[in-house]
Design an enzyme around this catalytic site. Structure first.
Site, PDB file in Angstrom:
ATOM      1  CG  PHE A   3     -33.544 -18.057  46.180  1.00 58.67           C
ATOM      2  CD1 PHE A   3     -34.915 -18.004  46.004  1.00 58.67           C
ATOM      3  CD2 PHE A   3     -32.739 -18.122  45.048  1.00 58.67           C
ATOM      4  CE1 PHE A   3     -35.478 -18.031  44.734  1.00 58.67           C
ATOM      5  CE2 PHE A   3     -33.287 -18.143  43.773  1.00 58.67           C
ATOM      6  CZ  PHE A   3     -34.655 -18.094  43.609  1.00 58.67           C
ATOM      7  CD  GLN A   8     -25.560 -22.540  40.181  1.00 57.80           C
ATOM      8  OE1 GLN A   8     -26.276 -21.701  39.670  1.00 57.80           O
ATOM      9  NE2 GLN A   8     -25.113 -22.428  41.410  1.00 57.80           N
ATOM     10  CG  HIS A  50     -30.946 -24.896  38.807  1.00 54.68           C
ATOM     11  ND1 HIS A  50     -31.972 -25.585  39.396  1.00 54.68           N
ATOM     12  CD2 HIS A  50     -31.059 -23.618  39.214  1.00 54.68           C
ATOM     13  CE1 HIS A  50     -32.682 -24.736  40.135  1.00 54.68           C
ATOM     14  NE2 HIS A  50     -32.152 -23.537  40.035  1.00 54.68           N
ATOM     15  CG  LEU A  58     -34.418 -23.023  36.294  1.00 49.97           C
ATOM     16  CD1 LEU A  58     -33.214 -23.812  36.747  1.00 49.97           C
ATOM     17  CD2 LEU A  58     -34.206 -21.551  36.537  1.00 49.97           C
ATOM     18  CD  GLU A  80     -31.879 -22.037  45.065  1.00 54.01           C
ATOM     19  OE1 GLU A  80     -31.130 -22.315  44.113  1.00 54.01           O
ATOM     20  OE2 GLU A  80     -31.509 -21.436  46.064  1.00 54.01           O
ATOM     21  NE  ARG A 106     -29.524 -22.168  42.235  1.00 49.91           N
ATOM     22  CZ  ARG A 106     -29.792 -21.146  41.453  1.00 49.91           C
ATOM     23  NH1 ARG A 106     -28.956 -20.815  40.502  1.00 49.91           N
ATOM     24  NH2 ARG A 106     -30.896 -20.456  41.622  1.00 49.91           N
ATOM     25  CG  HIS A 144     -28.727 -22.691  35.972  1.00 49.58           C
ATOM     26  ND1 HIS A 144     -29.810 -22.334  35.207  1.00 49.58           N
ATOM     27  CD2 HIS A 144     -28.703 -21.830  37.016  1.00 49.58           C
ATOM     28  CE1 HIS A 144     -30.417 -21.296  35.781  1.00 49.58           C
ATOM     29  NE2 HIS A 144     -29.758 -20.959  36.861  1.00 49.58           N
ATOM     30  NE  ARG A 159     -25.894 -17.929  39.088  1.00 49.09           N
ATOM     31  CZ  ARG A 159     -27.221 -17.861  39.106  1.00 49.09           C
ATOM     32  NH1 ARG A 159     -27.838 -17.001  39.884  1.00 49.09           N
ATOM     33  NH2 ARG A 159     -27.942 -18.668  38.359  1.00 49.09           N
TER      34      ARG A 159
HETATM   35  C1  LIG Z   1     -33.570 -20.496  33.182  1.00 46.90           C
HETATM   36  C2  LIG Z   1     -32.731 -19.578  33.983  1.00 46.90           C
HETATM   37  C3  LIG Z   1     -33.217 -19.013  35.156  1.00 46.90           C
HETATM   38  C4  LIG Z   1     -32.452 -18.131  35.898  1.00 46.90           C
HETATM   39  N1  LIG Z   1     -32.979 -17.604  37.048  1.00 46.90           N
HETATM   40  C5  LIG Z   1     -32.221 -16.734  37.757  1.00 46.90           C
HETATM   41  C6  LIG Z   1     -32.745 -16.134  38.931  1.00 46.90           C
HETATM   42  O1  LIG Z   1     -33.873 -16.380  39.329  1.00 46.90           O
HETATM   43  N2  LIG Z   1     -31.980 -15.268  39.600  1.00 46.90           N
HETATM   44  C7  LIG Z   1     -30.715 -14.953  39.183  1.00 46.90           C
HETATM   45  O2  LIG Z   1     -30.083 -14.125  39.824  1.00 46.90           O
HETATM   46  N3  LIG Z   1     -30.208 -15.500  38.074  1.00 46.90           N
HETATM   47  C8  LIG Z   1     -30.925 -16.386  37.357  1.00 46.90           C
HETATM   48  N4  LIG Z   1     -30.391 -16.958  36.220  1.00 46.90           N
HETATM   49  C9  LIG Z   1     -29.082 -16.524  35.734  1.00 46.90           C
HETATM   50  C10 LIG Z   1     -29.208 -15.208  35.000  1.00 46.90           C
HETATM   51  O3  LIG Z   1     -30.469 -15.094  34.410  1.00 46.90           O
HETATM   52  C11 LIG Z   1     -28.181 -15.035  33.894  1.00 46.90           C
HETATM   53  O4  LIG Z   1     -26.942 -15.313  34.382  1.00 46.90           O
HETATM   54  C12 LIG Z   1     -28.193 -13.612  33.396  1.00 46.90           C
HETATM   55  O5  LIG Z   1     -29.461 -13.281  32.946  1.00 46.90           O
HETATM   56  C13 LIG Z   1     -27.191 -13.333  32.318  1.00 46.90           C
HETATM   57  O6  LIG Z   1     -27.367 -11.982  31.889  1.00 46.90           O
HETATM   58  P1  LIG Z   1     -26.409 -11.264  30.895  1.00 46.90           P
HETATM   59  O7  LIG Z   1     -26.880  -9.868  30.765  1.00 46.90           O
HETATM   60  O8  LIG Z   1     -25.010 -11.477  31.306  1.00 46.90           O
HETATM   61  O9  LIG Z   1     -26.581 -12.035  29.539  1.00 46.90           O
HETATM   62  P2  LIG Z   1     -27.873 -12.360  28.630  1.00 46.90           P
HETATM   63  O10 LIG Z   1     -29.134 -11.915  29.218  1.00 46.90           O
HETATM   64  O11 LIG Z   1     -27.723 -13.770  28.214  1.00 46.90           O
HETATM   65  O12 LIG Z   1     -27.636 -11.429  27.388  1.00 46.90           O
HETATM   66  C14 LIG Z   1     -26.606 -11.651  26.472  1.00 46.90           C
HETATM   67  C15 LIG Z   1     -26.722 -10.590  25.407  1.00 46.90           C
HETATM   68  O13 LIG Z   1     -25.603 -10.631  24.581  1.00 46.90           O
HETATM   69  C16 LIG Z   1     -25.991 -10.628  23.237  1.00 46.90           C
HETATM   70  N5  LIG Z   1     -24.951 -11.294  22.490  1.00 46.90           N
HETATM   71  C17 LIG Z   1     -24.337 -12.455  22.779  1.00 46.90           C
HETATM   72  N6  LIG Z   1     -23.408 -12.732  21.858  1.00 46.90           N
HETATM   73  C18 LIG Z   1     -23.433 -11.723  20.961  1.00 46.90           C
HETATM   74  C19 LIG Z   1     -22.715 -11.435  19.772  1.00 46.90           C
HETATM   75  N7  LIG Z   1     -21.770 -12.247  19.305  1.00 46.90           N
HETATM   76  N8  LIG Z   1     -23.015 -10.315  19.098  1.00 46.90           N
HETATM   77  C20 LIG Z   1     -23.986  -9.471  19.544  1.00 46.90           C
HETATM   78  N9  LIG Z   1     -24.687  -9.697  20.658  1.00 46.90           N
HETATM   79  C21 LIG Z   1     -24.408 -10.816  21.345  1.00 46.90           C
HETATM   80  C22 LIG Z   1     -27.312 -11.321  23.230  1.00 46.90           C
HETATM   81  O14 LIG Z   1     -28.065 -10.940  22.104  1.00 46.90           O
HETATM   82  C23 LIG Z   1     -27.939 -10.778  24.506  1.00 46.90           C
HETATM   83  O15 LIG Z   1     -28.513  -9.529  24.272  1.00 46.90           O
HETATM   84  C24 LIG Z   1     -31.144 -17.842  35.482  1.00 46.90           C
HETATM   85  C25 LIG Z   1     -30.646 -18.409  34.326  1.00 46.90           C
HETATM   86  C26 LIG Z   1     -31.413 -19.301  33.596  1.00 46.90           C
HETATM   87  C27 LIG Z   1     -30.798 -19.964  32.408  1.00 46.90           C
END
Ligand SMILES: Cc1cc2nc3c(=O)[nH]c(=O)nc-3n(C[C@H](O)[C@H](O)[C@H](O)COP(=O)(O)OP(=O)(O)OC[C@H]3O[C@@H](n4cnc5c(N)ncnc54)[C@H](O)[C@@H]3O)c2cc1C
Ligand code: SF4
Ligand code: FES
Lengths: 114, 238, 584
Positions: free
Chosen positions: C119, C241, C243, C253, C256, C287, C355, C400
């Site tokens: 990566f 960031q 992407h 997306l 990468e 990135r 992103h 990141r």
């Molecule tokens: C397309 C894409 C590809 C990616 N690929 C990678 C990768 O290959 N490798 C990597 O390391 N990272 C990657 N990332 C980044 C990474 O996926 C995210 O940063 C990460 O998944 C965020 O996880 P999280 O648990 O913080 O939040 P999320 O998975 O976004 O979960 C948020 C949670 O909070 C809940 N929530 C939000 N607001 C409220 C509210 N007001 N009340 C109740 N519930 C609420 C939602 O329902 C959800 O359950 C990628 C991101 C994207 C967008």
């Protein structure tokens, strides 16, 4: 899901259905072969054939296969489409009655009660 | 320069909170055909521009979260990956069939999730946990393909007549696909109990290979094949 | 206060990777936990993550967590906190093995170990050759991770409040702690005051402040808004960031991992331009570097254009059909659906797309939320934790590295869970807070005329895109700030057209917009203050990094004021990585 009881009945029925289907197919094939080989088939020959004990037993198994296959199939259909418990049970009683009737009747036909 | 086109929608409406009963509501939307609009984009525009009361679920808008499965012109699918260009000019949208409707296109998926939970959709391995990863050959890993990609959208299960008749007893294609995912996982050692758990007359054996599930799955998975594998494995253990 | 109430030991808001990993850690502790999510857990945005999760397993090539740490510090443009980065990289392999034991279907090497891919920004031996460190389940790693965690949550029997929306936090009487949260059932409209010994915010990103984003529509920065309104602060919000490879015109997306597997970028002259911008690692530079390179190519007229959308090409067809189908099946699907090209035959049109938010709610590496008092001293907020993308530990600093976010979720989800295993005391909630939340809620219902939320949202997104994008200048940001101010005022008078109780997505959208506005303003005020270029924050009027004045975190307060916090430069078991010029 409270309504699920752990049982292997579904599996056994599945196996019975497959086995009975195979058996019925073989039986029908055998009978057809007999018909095919004997160009001048008449009542005497058939009577002789069905007076043989092995043939009677195989035929009896054939009937049992049809009836068990049928019962399982009818049971499945009812549990899909008849939601009312009373109607469904009534239907089961009728189907079961029919199956028992056929069973007795077929025994009579095969072995005869002169 | 933008070429404008008209789309006619007829959308299922129901809200227990008002006194109207179920009805189909018509909307007309103009859009630029150069933009490759997906059905979800069109629904968002209807909500933003024409009728904020229209309710539907959505999240990822790229076909990976499974939120927006609905019945589109009679066939279940995901709105976000259904291009408008693949649909006729008149589009009828209904909620997924066979489940209680909460409101408009939102259905109550509780029983669908329960059937998923019922197959114990998690790895069971009773050996002592190693310090590093459990090894799995690429061939064994390949067996999980076609299973783990499921997004639990519910399109398959709600397209299955056997599920409509016995939603509380027949696990349904989505749940069974996951049951098989763990049965074929070389790291799982509960295959026997998984198979025994499914031997009643309903859980698996209600599948009659109608194959609606295969037809509608937006991820192109094949639950029927998985179900047949479960039956085959059952024959092996006896 | 006339709503239902209930009490829990821990309320976790968010069931993405971070929230579920936290919940799972706590499931053995016998505590009464509530896991809240506005969507069914497996619909959370973690499901979209593609490329992988980075950890120094050394399955393919020799590796060391210290090298990973070096890369992360360098990648962050030295704005990351080195104690937290150390903790993350050191624990990386262990949490990845844990995921494998839970059943995550990682792709495999021939010897049966977990498959890893190269990566961007990952090196061996402190900046020497390219490292192969990112563990992957094809290009569906996030999906595999999220489903695996949900499966474990099912197994543990954790209480899940699916499709419940958290509106706002409730402070304690003495205003020193957080005591609870007001929740709304989306399905029934029921309101609930949930009292808790501790609240964990795991609400994910806020990418929808921009017009074009890889984020799901539900990524609206709710945790950021809630924390700020509860008098906490936000850190490094200028660091967004972009992407390099979002599908042009659509935003989805393209991982990468495509470049990790050997793909590269081409401009309209067919030149592999990354060779000029990052001679040694080329397309696998960090990135921010690649995104800026693409932006420059396009600005200088070397991009393609179709229907008014400008882009460059990402070529992977030379990898061969078999590799693409095996390693990048999801990308192929997305590309066919949204770009109408099959990457087996043709290049994918891509542009830099918003992103990931490096900034967020500042925490220590136990997940405890930190705020700064008037003398800029750190203070732990009792009863409040934050983890995942909404938090700022800060392991990502100003930029990141790919695969480090999923790692962040599970490492700090677990750490937060472990810290919460010891029960704290309930604090007495300030019921006036609850009344204030309810007042706001009812006022929203009674507004009969006023502003349309759609206009406000669109204008906000456009403002952010135009004035706070890949390149920033004082003048343009100033303009942007003025329009944001107006939009924020207009939002006060927004009307809710649908007042039904049942599955009212109109209401949710407006509540979300309120949080997006917080994230947008925090970004804008922080960005205009940081007068240097660092990582993702790239100013044309201050093109250089300025360590003397700006090696510090930006802190945004409720009243739009900015203060600063020191960057942690003291890892525990290794020498500090001293800021150096960042070349790839
Ligand atoms: C397309 C894409 C590809 C990616 N690929 C990678 C990768 O290959 N490798 C990597 O390391 N990272 C990657 N990332 C980044 C990474 O996926 C995210 O940063 C990460 O998944 C965020 O996880 P999280 O648990 O913080 O939040 P999320 O998975 O976004 O979960 C948020 C949670 O909070 C809940 N929530 C939000 N607001 C409220 C509210 N007001 N009340 C109740 N519930 C609420 C939602 O329902 C959800 O359950 C990628 C991101 C994207 C967008
Ligand atoms: S198998 Fe396919 S249709 Fe069924 S739930 Fe999974 S993704 Fe949806
Ligand atoms: S919105 Fe996620 S699958 Fe359609």
């Amino acid at each position: 899901m409270g309504s699920i009881v752990k049982s292997n009945r579904g599996y056994i029925e599945f196996v019975i259905q497959r086995l009975s289907a195979i058996y019925m197919a073989l039986y029908v094939l055998a009978i057809l072969t007999v018909i095919f080989i004997n160009k001048d088939l008449d009542f005497e020959i058939i009577q002789d054939l069905f007076s043989l004990m092995p043939v009677r037993i195989l035929t009896f198994f054939f009937i049992v296969s049809i009836l068990s296959h049928g019962w399982i199939g009818m049971w499945i259909i009812a549990t899909d489409y008849i939601n009312n418990a009373f109607l469904r049970n009534l239907y089961f009683v009728l189907v079961m009655g029919m199956i028992l009737f056929y069973l007795v009747w077929s025994i009579e036909v095969i072995w005869g009660f002169e | 320069m933008a070429k404008v086109n008209k789309l006619e929608f007829s959308i299922y409406r129901y809200n227990p909170d008002d006194d109207k009963s179920v009805y189909m509501q018509d909307y007309t939307l103009e859009f630029d055909i150069e933009q490759n609009l997906m059905l979800l984009g069109a629904l968002e525009r209807i909500k933003d521009e024409l009728d904020p009361t229209l309710s539907f679920r959505r999240s990822c808008r790229e076909g990976v979260c499974g939120s927006d499965a609905m019945n589109i012109n009679g066939k279940n699918g995901l709105a976000c990956i259904t291009p408008i260009s693949s649909l006729p000019r008149k589009i009828a949208i209904r909620p997924l069939p066979g489940l209680p409707v909460v409101r408009d296109l939102v259905v109550d998926l509780e029983i669908f999730y329960k059937q998923y939970a019922r197959v114990k959709p998690y790895l069971i391995n009773r050996q002592p946990t190693p310090k590093k990863e459990r090894l799995q050959s690429p061939e064994d890993r390949k067996k999980l393909n076609g299973h783990y990609e499921c997004i639990l959208c519910g399109a398959c299960t709600t397209a299955c007549p056997s599920f409509w008749w016995n939603p509380d007893k027949f696990v349904g294609p989505a749940g069974l696909l996951q049951a098989n995912r763990f049965i074929v996982d070389s790291r799982d050692d509960a295959e026997l109990e998984r198979l025994q758990d499914l031997q009643d007359p309903f859980s698996v054996f209600r599948c009659r290979t109608i194959m609606n599930c295969v037809e509608v799955c937006p991820k192109k998975l094949n639950p029927t094949k998985a179900i047949n594998n479960i039956k085959k494995e059952m024959l092996k253990i006896k | 206060m006339n709503i239902a109430n209930d009490s829990f030991d821990v309320v976790i808001i968010g069931a993405g990777g971070a929230g579920m990993r936290t919940a799972l850690q706590l499931s053995q502790s016998g505590q009464n936990i509530a896991l809240i999510s506005k969507v069914f857990p497996t619909r959370s945005h973690t499901v979209s993550a593609q490329g992988g999760i980075t950890a120094a397993l050394g399955n393919i090539d020799s590796d060391d967590w210290r090298w990973h740490m070096y890369d992360t510090v360098k990648g962050s443009d030295y704005l990351g906190d080195q104690d937290a980065i150390e903790y993350m990289c050191k624990n990386g392999p262990e949490v990845v093995y844990e995921l494998e034991h839970m059943g995550l279907p990682f792709s495999r090497n021939d010897d049966g170990t977990i498959y890893q891919r190269p990566f961007g920004g990952q090196s061996k031996n402190y900046g020497k050759e390219q490292a192969t460190r990112t563990c992957a389940a094809a290009d569906r790693t996030g999906h595999a991770l999220l489903h695996t965690l949900y499966q474990q949550i099912l197994r543990a029997g954790t209480k899940v409040f699916s499709e419940w929306y958290a509106i706002d936090l409730v402070s304690s009487i003495d205003k020193d702690s957080i005591s609870g949260v007001v929740l709304l059932s989306i399905e029934t409209g029921e309101l609930l005051f949930a009292k808790a010994r501790a609240i964990v915010l795991a609400t994910g990103g806020a990418g929808n402040i921009y017009q074009s984003t890889t984020n799901a529509l539900i990524n609206t920065g709710d945790g950021l808004g809630m924390a700020l309104r509860a008098n906490c602060v936000l850190q490094d919000m200028e660091m967004w960031q972009f992407h390099p490879t979002g599908i042009a015109g659509a935003g989805m997306l393209v991982t990468e991992g495509c470049r990790g597997e050997g793909g590269y970028l081409l401009n309209k002259d067919g030149v592999r331009f990354m060779e000029h911008y990052a001679p040694s690692v080329k397309d696998l530079a960090s990135r921010d570097v690649v995104s800026r390179a693409i932006a420059i190519e396009i600005r200088e007229g070397r991009g393609f254009e179709l229907n008014g959308v400008q882009y460059v090409d990402l070529k992977i067809d030379h990898l061969g059909e078999e590799t693409i189908k095996k390693r990048l099946p999801g990308i192929r699907e997305l590309s066919i659906q949204f770009a109408h090209v099959d990457p087996v035959e043709k290049a994918i049109p891509v542009v830099p797309t918003c992103h990931y938010s490096m900034g967020g709610i500042p925490t220590n590496f136990h997940g405890q939320v930190i705020k700064t008092d008037r003398n800029n001293k750190d203070k732990i907020v009792n009863g409040l934790y934050a983890v995942g993308e909404c938090a700022c530990v800060s392991v990502h600093g100003a930029n990141r590295l790919g695969g480090n976010s999923l790692l962040d979720l599970v490492v700090f989800g677990r750490a937060t869970g472990m810290h919460l295993e010891k029960k704290s005391e309930y604090t007495t909630p300030d019921l006036a807070d609850v009344d204030k939340i309810l007042d706001f809620y009812h006022k929203l219902e009674s507004n009969k005329t006023g502003e349309n939320y759609v206009d406000i949202r669109h204008s906000m997104q456009k403002t952010m895109q135009d004035h706070f994008g890949v390149f920033r200048t004082q003048e343009s940001m100033q303009e942007g700030l003025v329009s944001l101010g107006e939009l924020r005022d207009r939002l006060e008078h927004v009307v809710l057209k649908d007042t039904s109780k049942i599955f009212n997505t109109n209401r949710i959208t407006i509540l979300e917009l309120r949080n997006l506005m917080v994230a947008a303003c925090a970004t804008a005020y922080s960005a205009i203050e940081r007068k240097e270029s660092r990582g993702a924050h790239s100013r044309e009027d201050y093109p250089d990094r300025d360590d003397n004045n700006w090696l510090k975190h930006t802190i945004y307060h409720l009243d739009d004021l900015i203060s600063y916090r020191n960057v942690n430069m003291s890892p525990k078991s290794i020498d500090t990585f001293i800021p150096k010029e960042r070349v790839y």
